[in-house]
Design a protein around this motif. Structure first.
Motif, PDB file in Angstrom:
ATOM      1  N   HIS B  21     -60.251  13.010  60.490  1.00 19.95           N
ATOM      2  CA  HIS B  21     -59.800  13.565  61.762  1.00 19.95           C
ATOM      3  C   HIS B  21     -60.854  13.472  62.874  1.00 19.95           C
ATOM      4  CE1 HIS B  21     -61.582  17.055  59.585  1.00 19.95           C
ATOM      5  NE2 HIS B  21     -62.121  17.268  60.765  1.00 19.95           N
ATOM      6  N   TYR B  78     -63.342  17.959  69.602  1.00 19.73           N
ATOM      7  CA  TYR B  78     -64.227  18.841  68.859  1.00 19.73           C
ATOM      8  C   TYR B  78     -64.559  18.212  67.505  1.00 19.73           C
ATOM      9  CZ  TYR B  78     -66.315  22.796  66.597  1.00 19.73           C
ATOM     10  OH  TYR B  78     -67.222  23.597  65.930  1.00 19.73           O
ATOM     11  N   THR B  80     -65.719  18.723  63.995  1.00 21.44           N
ATOM     12  CA  THR B  80     -65.795  19.869  63.089  1.00 21.44           C
ATOM     13  C   THR B  80     -67.014  19.815  62.177  1.00 21.44           C
ATOM     14  OG1 THR B  80     -64.411  18.764  61.444  1.00 21.44           O
ATOM     15  CG2 THR B  80     -63.271  20.108  63.082  1.00 21.44           C
ATOM     16  N   TRP B  83     -70.175  20.496  64.911  1.00 23.08           N
ATOM     17  CA  TRP B  83     -69.997  21.600  65.861  1.00 23.08           C
ATOM     18  C   TRP B  83     -70.295  21.177  67.292  1.00 23.08           C
ATOM     19  CZ3 TRP B  83     -71.959  26.904  63.556  1.00 23.08           C
ATOM     20  CH2 TRP B  83     -71.501  27.037  62.244  1.00 23.08           C
TER      21      TRP B  83
END
Lengths: 195, 195
Positions: B21, B78, B80, B83
């Motif tokens: 992702h 974003y 993951t 961060w």
């Protein structure tokens, strides 16, 4: 009766609960110049007894001005573990320091105390998105009993449409809110659509 | 010279490359009624020699109408694993079947052939977001040599501002595009701001 999308969302939160970022989603708003804005925020649960999603934010961020200008938002919540997406659109409401409604005040206080001390401390930090400040004078401790500070805002999003997509099963369901029933509960219609 | 945000983004793509992702981001647009829309899309690389991000989409989706009405978007990306968040705002351009500019046609064809056969087949599926269709008649094979089908669109976003946030180091840098130099290369100014 709980709307089906709420059950789907609960199941996604459960099945992705091992992922810290499962409680993060992207919130889109519209800027005063008519262009979109988009950022990651943290889900802080639902307002009890309602379908309203809670997010906390600093009153000094751009989104406060944006929402004052256009009070609509769309959440895009992608669950990386289960390959599911929820697009949740609705009206946004800002509950800030100056909100005098007792129910709203209580709600803001409740979410404040439910936040970690580390989260709360961020609201005492320097003004966001302006040139880097000397942070030596910034407070780095806070009495756990202190109530919400002035910059702490609660945002709620009251959904009127939810678009659910499951990339594993290729299933897509659109939920639209109808008026409330006699008890004020929301009624939802749902339709399976092509992905 | 590569803008610093491009180097930061390359590093994030590298350090998150084990996550499928990591190439997904959320694209916000504005609907004709002035409300925001937000959905997950897949990054398809940059247009060679430029800072324009590529995304592919079906001409029958709502975003095509939205972008025709308001050609601005904000990506929220974003990562993951590391961060890090990149908020990338800019102008959107749709390159569809009717685009006759030879450079655009070639670009659309290039991205089509760079997509997997499975991705390409989606453009032959039933009309998205309308009531579930009987999919028995839908084609489920495609000659790998066939060029882009009519519904296949390339979207490009030409960034004019990038807001980088690192939640581990608590560093935030805002990049703004200035005019191009004599060779047409983009010049960027950058400023570190409070997170």
């Amino acid at each position: 009766m709980t709307a089906l999308w709420r059950s789907l969302l609960s199941a996604s939160l459960d099945s992705n609960s091992h992922l810290k970022h499962a409680s993060y989603f992207q919130l889109a708003t519209v800027k005063p110049d008519g262009r979109p804005a988009n950022r990651t925020v943290v889900f802080r649960g639902f307002v009890e007894g309602t379908d309203k999603l809670q997010v906390t934010t600093d009153s000094r961020t751009h989104k406060i001005e944006e929402i004052s200008h256009c009070p609509y938002g769309e959440i895009c919540w992608y669950f990386t573990g289960s390959w599911e997406q929820f697009r949740i659109q609705g009206k946004l409401d800002i509950i800030g320091e100056k909100d005098m409604d007792p129910v709203s005040c209580l709600l803001r206080e409740k979410v404040w105390f439910a936040s970690s001390l580390r989260s709360r401390l961020q609201y005492l930090g320097p003004h966001p998105h302006i040139a880097l400040s000397n942070t030596e004078d910034v407070k780095n401790s806070l009495d756990p009993c202190t109530g919400p500070v002035g910059t702490f805002c609660l945002l709620t999003l009251d959904p009127d449409q939810v678009d659910y997509l499951n990339l594993k099963s290729n299933q897509r369901i659109v939920f639209k809110r109808l008026g409330g029933d006699v008890d004020g509960n929301c009624q939802w219609m749902q339709q399976e659509v092509n992905p």
